[in-house]
Scaffold this motif. Structure first.
Motif, PDB file in Angstrom:
ATOM      1  N   GLN A 191       0.020  -4.128  -4.290  1.00  0.00           N
ATOM      2  CA  GLN A 191       1.185  -4.105  -3.404  1.00  0.00           C
ATOM      3  C   GLN A 191       2.422  -4.632  -4.130  1.00  0.00           C
ATOM      4  O   GLN A 191       3.520  -4.088  -3.981  1.00  0.00           O
ATOM      5  CB  GLN A 191       0.930  -4.928  -2.136  1.00  0.00           C
ATOM      6  N   LEU A 192       2.241  -5.659  -4.946  1.00  0.00           N
ATOM      7  CA  LEU A 192       3.384  -6.208  -5.675  1.00  0.00           C
ATOM      8  C   LEU A 192       3.939  -5.185  -6.671  1.00  0.00           C
ATOM      9  O   LEU A 192       5.156  -5.018  -6.783  1.00  0.00           O
ATOM     10  CB  LEU A 192       3.011  -7.508  -6.389  1.00  0.00           C
ATOM     11  N   VAL A 193       3.051  -4.502  -7.388  1.00  0.00           N
ATOM     12  CA  VAL A 193       3.509  -3.468  -8.324  1.00  0.00           C
ATOM     13  C   VAL A 193       4.273  -2.381  -7.553  1.00  0.00           C
ATOM     14  O   VAL A 193       5.334  -1.909  -7.976  1.00  0.00           O
ATOM     15  CB  VAL A 193       2.321  -2.865  -9.128  1.00  0.00           C
ATOM     16  N   GLU A 194       3.742  -2.001  -6.385  1.00  0.00           N
ATOM     17  CA  GLU A 194       4.393  -0.993  -5.539  1.00  0.00           C
ATOM     18  C   GLU A 194       5.766  -1.485  -5.053  1.00  0.00           C
ATOM     19  O   GLU A 194       6.743  -0.735  -5.050  1.00  0.00           O
ATOM     20  CB  GLU A 194       3.484  -0.684  -4.339  1.00  0.00           C
ATOM     21  N   ASP A 195       5.831  -2.753  -4.660  1.00  0.00           N
ATOM     22  CA  ASP A 195       7.102  -3.335  -4.211  1.00  0.00           C
ATOM     23  C   ASP A 195       8.159  -3.279  -5.315  1.00  0.00           C
ATOM     24  O   ASP A 195       9.294  -2.865  -5.083  1.00  0.00           O
ATOM     25  CB  ASP A 195       6.905  -4.806  -3.801  1.00  0.00           C
ATOM     26  N   GLU A 233      -9.713  -5.838 -15.674  1.00  0.00           N
ATOM     27  CA  GLU A 233     -10.038  -5.089 -14.447  1.00  0.00           C
ATOM     28  C   GLU A 233      -8.990  -5.340 -13.361  1.00  0.00           C
ATOM     29  O   GLU A 233      -8.578  -4.424 -12.647  1.00  0.00           O
ATOM     30  CB  GLU A 233     -11.434  -5.499 -13.958  1.00  0.00           C
ATOM     31  N   GLN A 234      -8.549  -6.582 -13.268  1.00  0.00           N
ATOM     32  CA  GLN A 234      -7.534  -6.938 -12.257  1.00  0.00           C
ATOM     33  C   GLN A 234      -6.228  -6.175 -12.503  1.00  0.00           C
ATOM     34  O   GLN A 234      -5.615  -5.646 -11.574  1.00  0.00           O
ATOM     35  CB  GLN A 234      -7.280  -8.459 -12.309  1.00  0.00           C
ATOM     36  N   VAL A 235      -5.831  -6.100 -13.760  1.00  0.00           N
ATOM     37  CA  VAL A 235      -4.591  -5.386 -14.106  1.00  0.00           C
ATOM     38  C   VAL A 235      -4.784  -3.882 -13.907  1.00  0.00           C
ATOM     39  O   VAL A 235      -3.895  -3.198 -13.378  1.00  0.00           O
ATOM     40  CB  VAL A 235      -4.148  -5.707 -15.561  1.00  0.00           C
ATOM     41  N   LYS A 236      -5.953  -3.375 -14.285  1.00  0.00           N
ATOM     42  CA  LYS A 236      -6.239  -1.940 -14.075  1.00  0.00           C
ATOM     43  C   LYS A 236      -6.113  -1.559 -12.598  1.00  0.00           C
ATOM     44  O   LYS A 236      -5.549  -0.525 -12.263  1.00  0.00           O
ATOM     45  CB  LYS A 236      -7.663  -1.598 -14.559  1.00  0.00           C
ATOM     46  N   ASN A 237      -6.656  -2.404 -11.726  1.00  0.00           N
ATOM     47  CA  ASN A 237      -6.576  -2.133 -10.290  1.00  0.00           C
ATOM     48  C   ASN A 237      -5.133  -2.139  -9.791  1.00  0.00           C
ATOM     49  O   ASN A 237      -4.753  -1.315  -8.962  1.00  0.00           O
ATOM     50  CB  ASN A 237      -7.410  -3.151  -9.500  1.00  0.00           C
ATOM     51  N   ALA A 238      -4.332  -3.075 -10.309  1.00  0.00           N
ATOM     52  CA  ALA A 238      -2.925  -3.165  -9.889  1.00  0.00           C
ATOM     53  C   ALA A 238      -2.122  -1.967 -10.383  1.00  0.00           C
ATOM     54  O   ALA A 238      -1.374  -1.343  -9.626  1.00  0.00           O
ATOM     55  CB  ALA A 238      -2.313  -4.470 -10.388  1.00  0.00           C
ATOM     56  N   VAL A 239      -2.292  -1.620 -11.659  1.00  0.00           N
ATOM     57  CA  VAL A 239      -1.563  -0.479 -12.233  1.00  0.00           C
ATOM     58  C   VAL A 239      -2.050   0.830 -11.608  1.00  0.00           C
ATOM     59  O   VAL A 239      -1.268   1.749 -11.359  1.00  0.00           O
ATOM     60  CB  VAL A 239      -1.726  -0.433 -13.779  1.00  0.00           C
ATOM     61  N   GLY A 240      -3.358   0.886 -11.323  1.00  0.00           N
ATOM     62  CA  GLY A 240      -3.941   2.089 -10.726  1.00  0.00           C
ATOM     63  C   GLY A 240      -3.695   2.202  -9.231  1.00  0.00           C
ATOM     64  O   GLY A 240      -4.208   3.106  -8.581  1.00  0.00           O
ATOM     65  N   LYS A 241      -2.931   1.248  -8.677  1.00  0.00           N
ATOM     66  CA  LYS A 241      -2.552   1.227  -7.255  1.00  0.00           C
ATOM     67  C   LYS A 241      -3.786   1.273  -6.340  1.00  0.00           C
ATOM     68  O   LYS A 241      -3.804   1.968  -5.329  1.00  0.00           O
ATOM     69  CB  LYS A 241      -1.612   2.397  -6.916  1.00  0.00           C
ATOM     70  N   LYS A 242      -4.824   0.544  -6.728  1.00  0.00           N
ATOM     71  CA  LYS A 242      -6.052   0.508  -5.915  1.00  0.00           C
ATOM     72  C   LYS A 242      -5.838  -0.326  -4.654  1.00  0.00           C
ATOM     73  O   LYS A 242      -5.342  -1.443  -4.742  1.00  0.00           O
ATOM     74  CB  LYS A 242      -7.225  -0.089  -6.718  1.00  0.00           C
ATOM     75  N   ALA A 243      -6.216   0.219  -3.518  1.00  0.00           N
ATOM     76  CA  ALA A 243      -6.186  -0.488  -2.221  1.00  0.00           C
ATOM     77  C   ALA A 243      -4.847  -1.165  -1.968  1.00  0.00           C
ATOM     78  O   ALA A 243      -4.784  -2.371  -1.706  1.00  0.00           O
ATOM     79  CB  ALA A 243      -7.325  -1.510  -2.169  1.00  0.00           C
ATOM     80  N   ILE A 244      -3.769  -0.386  -2.055  1.00  0.00           N
ATOM     81  CA  ILE A 244      -2.417  -0.958  -2.006  1.00  0.00           C
ATOM     82  C   ILE A 244      -2.198  -1.979  -0.896  1.00  0.00           C
ATOM     83  O   ILE A 244      -1.772  -3.084  -1.155  1.00  0.00           O
ATOM     84  CB  ILE A 244      -1.342   0.144  -1.963  1.00  0.00           C
ATOM     85  N   LYS A 245      -2.473  -1.630   0.335  1.00  0.00           N
ATOM     86  CA  LYS A 245      -2.155  -2.559   1.429  1.00  0.00           C
ATOM     87  C   LYS A 245      -3.111  -3.757   1.487  1.00  0.00           C
ATOM     88  O   LYS A 245      -2.799  -4.770   2.090  1.00  0.00           O
ATOM     89  CB  LYS A 245      -2.152  -1.826   2.779  1.00  0.00           C
TER      90      LYS A 245
END
Length: 198
Positions: free
Chosen positions: A129-133, A111-123
């Protein structure tokens, strides 16, 4: 690298090796999304060398099977673009989650990885945010010039807007990383990038 991490990275690479789109780097031809995932992983190692294994998976799988979801399958215009992007995030997140399940990761980790890859709540979500960076850093170093060459009709003003859009998505840490000279700015765009971010 632990066994589960090694297995899931191997599975992501196998899937991305199926990309029919190719890119030549030096004298080696790469499947496009496999090359992208390698660049993402390498940038993560430079930017946050102490990143945990879940972040390594998220960064590596961020574009998994991107060639299967085409922009041209969606309506033209901003609305079509945003629909494509949001469905793409879900598509990538689910793709990585499936491979993590296969090698036995815990549901909370998935779930944690899904949220990061899915760009959930970026800021608000530091993983997203790290994936976006990392994606922003990779875009500036490797893809911005190719994008510029595809759009010779863009004005300087339009370019400054694009650079700022990327810049605003990135964290202060990522800004400092760029300003400290840790990424290679495309030479012909250097002045423009500096002008945009200063």
């Amino acid at each position: 690298m632990n066994q589960k991490l090694e297995q899931v990275i191997g599975l992501i690479d196998d899937v991305n090796n199926e990309d029919p789109n190719k890119e030549l780097v030096g004298d080696k031809e790469w499947p496009k999304e496999r090359l992208y995932s390698e660049r993402m992983a390498e940038m993560l190692n430079r930017f946050k060398p102490d990143a945990n294994e879940l972040l390594k998976i998220a960064v590596r799988g961020q574009h998994i099977q991107r060639w299967k979801s085409l922009r041209s399958d969606y309506p033209l215009g901003k609305q079509g673009y945003h629909q494509w992007r949001s469905e793409l995030y879900t598509f990538h997140a689910n793709g990585v989650a499936t491979l993590m399940q296969q090698v036995g990761y815990e549901p909370d980790d998935i779930e944690q990885v899904k949220n990061a890859v899915g760009k959930k709540a970026i800021k608000r979500n530091p993983d997203s945010q790290l994936v976006e960076d990392v994606a922003g850093l990779v875009f500036i170093e490797y893809y911005m010039l190719a994008f510029a060459l595809k759009h010779p009709e863009y004005t300087e003003e339009k370019w400054i807007g694009i650079i700022l859009k990327t810049w605003r998505k990135m964290s202060d840490d990522a800004h400092q990383f760029v300003l400290a000279g840790n990424i290679k700015l495309p030479e012909s765009l250097q002045k423009l990038i500096v002008k945009a971010i200063s």
